[in-house]
Design a protein around this motif. Structure first.
Motif, short mmCIF file in Angstrom:
data_model
loop_
_atom_site.label_atom_id
_atom_site.label_comp_id
_atom_site.label_asym_id
_atom_site.label_seq_id
_atom_site.Cartn_x
_atom_site.Cartn_y
_atom_site.Cartn_z
N LEU A 139 0.88 -1.07 -0.04
CA LEU A 139 0.03 0.06 -0.06
C LEU A 139 0.82 1.34 0.06
CD1 LEU A 139 -2.96 -0.97 2.70
CD2 LEU A 139 -3.16 -0.73 -0.08
N GLY A 140 2.06 1.25 0.70
CA GLY A 140 2.82 2.26 0.41
C GLY A 140 3.34 2.60 -0.86
N LEU A 141 3.88 1.52 -1.56
CA LEU A 141 4.08 1.57 -2.90
C LEU A 141 3.03 2.17 -3.66
CD1 LEU A 141 6.41 -1.59 -3.10
CD2 LEU A 141 7.35 0.65 -3.25
N TRP A 142 1.81 1.59 -3.51
CA TRP A 142 0.80 2.02 -4.28
C TRP A 142 0.50 3.60 -3.71
CZ3 TRP A 142 -3.84 4.00 -1.63
CH2 TRP A 142 -4.74 4.39 -2.58
N GLY A 143 0.69 3.93 -2.62
CA GLY A 143 0.45 5.49 -2.43
C GLY A 143 1.69 6.24 -3.08
N THR A 144 2.50 5.63 -3.21
CA THR A 144 3.61 6.60 -3.83
C THR A 144 3.20 6.76 -5.18
OG1 THR A 144 5.57 5.36 -2.82
CG2 THR A 144 6.14 6.27 -5.10
N VAL A 145 2.50 5.69 -6.09
CA VAL A 145 2.01 6.13 -7.35
C VAL A 145 1.06 7.31 -7.24
CG1 VAL A 145 0.82 5.26 -9.30
CG2 VAL A 145 2.41 3.85 -8.01
N GLY A 146 0.06 7.16 -6.26
CA GLY A 146 -1.07 8.02 -6.17
C GLY A 146 -0.42 9.49 -5.83
N ALA A 147 0.41 9.51 -4.81
CA ALA A 147 0.93 10.92 -4.28
C ALA A 147 1.77 11.61 -5.39
CB ALA A 147 1.73 10.81 -3.20
N ALA A 148 2.76 10.84 -5.95
CA ALA A 148 3.63 11.35 -7.01
C ALA A 148 2.91 11.44 -8.15
CB ALA A 148 4.71 10.12 -7.31
N GLY A 149 1.91 10.78 -8.52
CA GLY A 149 1.29 10.93 -9.86
C GLY A 149 0.50 12.26 -9.65
N ALA A 150 -0.37 12.52 -8.73
CA ALA A 150 -1.01 13.76 -8.52
C ALA A 150 -0.03 14.96 -8.28
CB ALA A 150 -1.80 13.61 -7.22
N ALA A 151 1.35 14.59 -7.78
CA ALA A 151 2.21 15.92 -7.84
C ALA A 151 2.70 16.00 -9.11
CB ALA A 151 3.08 15.58 -6.60
N VAL A 152 3.03 15.16 -9.91
CA VAL A 152 3.76 15.27 -11.07
C VAL A 152 2.81 15.54 -12.35
CG1 VAL A 152 3.37 12.88 -12.17
CG2 VAL A 152 5.77 13.97 -12.38
N GLY A 153 1.44 15.50 -12.13
CA GLY A 153 0.48 16.04 -12.84
C GLY A 153 0.74 17.39 -13.67
N PRO A 154 0.90 18.45 -12.70
CA PRO A 154 1.25 19.75 -13.14
C PRO A 154 2.40 19.91 -13.76
CG PRO A 154 0.61 19.79 -10.62
CD PRO A 154 0.80 18.27 -11.15
N LEU A 155 3.42 19.09 -13.32
CA LEU A 155 4.65 19.24 -14.28
C LEU A 155 4.38 18.72 -15.52
CD1 LEU A 155 7.76 19.83 -14.36
CD2 LEU A 155 8.14 17.51 -13.51
N ILE A 156 3.78 17.66 -15.86
CA ILE A 156 3.50 16.90 -17.15
C ILE A 156 2.71 17.94 -17.86
CG2 ILE A 156 2.35 14.93 -18.44
CD1 ILE A 156 3.39 13.09 -16.16
N GLY A 157 1.67 18.56 -17.10
CA GLY A 157 0.88 19.29 -17.82
C GLY A 157 1.46 20.51 -18.59
N GLY A 158 2.38 21.17 -17.42
CA GLY A 158 3.01 22.21 -18.04
C GLY A 158 4.11 21.88 -19.35
N GLY A 159 4.67 20.70 -18.81
CA GLY A 159 5.45 20.39 -20.19
C GLY A 159 4.85 20.33 -21.37
N LEU A 160 3.68 19.69 -21.34
CA LEU A 160 2.69 19.65 -22.73
C LEU A 160 2.23 20.90 -23.11
CD1 LEU A 160 0.68 16.46 -21.73
CD2 LEU A 160 2.48 16.55 -23.61
N LEU A 161 1.74 21.77 -22.39
CA LEU A 161 1.36 23.24 -22.72
C LEU A 161 2.52 24.00 -23.14
CD1 LEU A 161 -1.22 23.92 -19.76
CD2 LEU A 161 -1.67 23.28 -22.20
N ALA A 162 3.69 23.75 -22.92
CA ALA A 162 4.71 24.47 -23.42
C ALA A 162 5.08 24.45 -25.02
CB ALA A 162 6.13 24.24 -22.59
N HIS A 163 4.56 23.12 -25.52
CA HIS A 163 4.91 22.86 -26.91
C HIS A 163 3.41 22.80 -27.61
CE1 HIS A 163 8.29 21.79 -24.75
NE2 HIS A 163 9.05 22.05 -25.80
N PHE A 164 2.42 22.43 -26.77
CA PHE A 164 0.94 21.85 -27.53
C PHE A 164 -0.08 22.80 -27.19
CE2 PHE A 164 3.75 18.04 -27.23
CZ PHE A 164 4.01 18.02 -28.59
N TRP A 165 -1.49 22.46 -27.49
CA TRP A 165 -2.67 23.12 -27.13
C TRP A 165 -3.19 22.30 -25.65
CZ3 TRP A 165 -3.23 18.60 -29.03
CH2 TRP A 165 -4.40 17.86 -29.32
#
Length: 506
Positions: A139-165
């Motif tokens: 559950l700790g490893l699963w929680g890592t995916v949940g927390a890190a995924g939620a946190a990395v979302g803005p970074l991925i979104g920002g990277g995509l918006l720098a080049h795409f719509w």
């Protein structure tokens, strides 16, 4: 702990469900940095933007319990794979939406796919790991995916918006699903125990109607978008439907949801932790994304990079929570992590993001780590309190808690943000009354009004909006800090008698 040898493929099974969960949790936050861009492109109102963001978690809140019990009936693997397909198709629809209404509808379909995936993931983990220590780590490893995924979302979104719509933040899910779905089909064991009996569709529809009525009524009430008598009627109707559902569950020979789960104080504590911590995290991320872009003028990518400390620290929180809870006890770990998170939020509320220095990244790191630990602790409390046969039902309760927390967090933060912003903004006196009313709703609306003006008037309005939002962020983060501190006290008492249940025999 069972006497039999554990399944040697159990860690591959965990890998498969973590892969399945990642796109779903990414979609909760990847949109945050895209809000300013899509607001301008779709000319969406502040109310429409809130619906675009939180229709996903709020609709999931009504669907995950029925989907979790359906997974127990027909098999979590089948429901998981179907959910991944639905999620991929909905992502393509959302990417090419041409209006706010169509995007809201696509996000609703995304919620259906996500509601199939989340409880299936938790149910599979519970059935796969019987050993208390291994389950805490899983559950700790699963929680890592949940927390890190939620946190990395803005970074991925920002990277995509720098080049795409802006639609690229949804379209990215399609190739991911083309990899994840076949991987899950190969790695997840085909044979699994299911609960006999039919899926009670009538109970499912009653629960969905009750949840959605109650959630919509509360949302409309906070937003003051509907007359108070109508809001009261909707809330009462939702509460009445849920009361009928509970009565039905207590009398039915084949209940959809085992109501005895709520007799476990640890499950109640886990649900409250999940609701409050996920709500605080979602609301804080939305607030930071808007301040970084609107007030400080950062690009979406720069805003995502600013949040990297949260992302990195959150990735460590899951395994740390599993290790610490095995060593020091769940109660101590949960309470201390929540208190530290509250202190970090209070300090961030008084910080200047324009000159972050080392203090702001350190506070963001500590916040990401402690909230991740708190969310993982809620998973351990809920899933450790039931036998494996009830894993799907317990998982659906936890998933509902996350979605309610995220949805209400965004809604309440959004409404609170609008109220404080309207009270704080000092509008230029020459602004026409209709424009002044629109500009005082949110910083996004203020920028829309300013773009339709020119020269000194526009600059004065933007300056006033930036100053008002800076005051707003202080009030929001300070309030969130007090809520988390109160939660730590409540959890201390609720987890006083927690004991993990390690086998069905108990």
């Amino acid at each position: 702990m069972t006497a039999e040898q554990p399944d040697p493929r159990r860690w591959l099974t965990l890998l498969a469900v973590m892969l399945a969960f990642l796109p779903v949790v990414l979609d909760m936050t990847i949109l945050h940095v895209a809000v300013p861009t899509l607001t301008q492109d779709l000319r969406a109102s502040a109310n429409a933007v809130l619906w675009i963001i939180d229709i996903y978690p709020l609709l999931m809140a009504g669907l995950v319990v029925p989907m979790g019990t359906l997974a127990d009936k027909v098999g979590a693997r089948k429901i998981l794979l179907l959910g991944l397909v639905v999620f991929g198709l909905a992502s393509a629809l959302a990417a090419f939406s041409t209006s706010a209404g169509l995007l809201i509808a696509a996000r609703g379909l995304l919620a259906m796919g996500g509601a199939m995936v989340m409880p299936s993931v938790l149910g599979i983990i519970r059935k796969t790991f019987e050993d208390d220590g291994e389950r805490a780590m899983a559950l700790g490893l699963w929680g890592t995916v949940g927390a890190a995924g939620a946190a990395v979302g803005p970074l991925i979104g920002g990277g995509l918006l720098a080049h795409f719509w802006w639609g690229s933040v949804f379209l990215v899910n399609v190739p991911v699903m083309l990899v994840v779905a076949p991987a899950c089909a190969l790695l997840l064991p085909k044979g699994e125990a299911t609960v006999p009996g039919r899926w009670p569709i009538g109970q499912a529809l009653l629960l969905i109607a009750g949840m959605m009525s109650l959630v919509y009524g509360i949302k409309a009430g906070f937003g003051a978008k509907q007359p108070l008598p109508l809001v009261a009627l909707i809330v009462l109707a939702g509460a009445a439907l849920l009361a009928i559902f509970v009565r039905w569950q207590l009398r039915s020979r084949t209940p959809m949801l085992d109501m005895t789960l709520f007799s476990h104080p640890a499950i109640v504590a886990g649900i409250i932790m999940a609701v409050v911590a996920s709500g605080a995290l979602a609301g804080v991320e939305l607030t930071l994304a808007q301040e970084l872009q609107y007030v400080l003028g950062k690009t979406p990518l720069q805003a995502g990079l600013f949040m990297i400390p949260i992302m990195v620290a959150a990735a460590l929180g899951g395994p740390v929570a599993g290790t610490l809870s095995n060593r020091f006890g769940l109660r101590s770990v949960a309470c201390v992590s929540l208190l530290i998170a509250a202190a970090c939020l209070g300090a961030l509320g008084l910080s200047d993001f324009g000159e972050p220095g080392l203090a702001v990244p350190a506070l963001l790191s500590a916040l990401g780590l402690t909230l991740s630990i708190g969310l993982t602790a809620s998973s351990i409390a809920i899933m450790g309190s039931v036998e494996a046969a009830k894993g799907g039902a317990a998982g659906s309760l936890e998933a509902t808690s996350y979605e309610l927390g995220t949805g209400f967090g965004i809604t309440i933060f959004g409404v609170f943000m609008s109220a404080v912003f309207a009270a704080s903004i000092d509008l230029p006196p020459e602004l026409a009354p209709p424009l002044a009313e629109q500009a005082s709703r949110s910083i996004g609306d203020a920028f829309l009004v300013a773009h339709g003006m020119g020269g000194e008037e526009a600059a004065a309005l933007i300056g006033a909006a930036k100053r008002a939002f800076s005051q707003t962020h202080t009030a929001l983060l300070s309030t969130a800090a007090m809520i988390l501190a109160a939660l730590a006290v409540a959890v201390f008492f609720l987890l006083g008698s927690y004991r993990a249940r390690s086998s069905p025999a108990h």
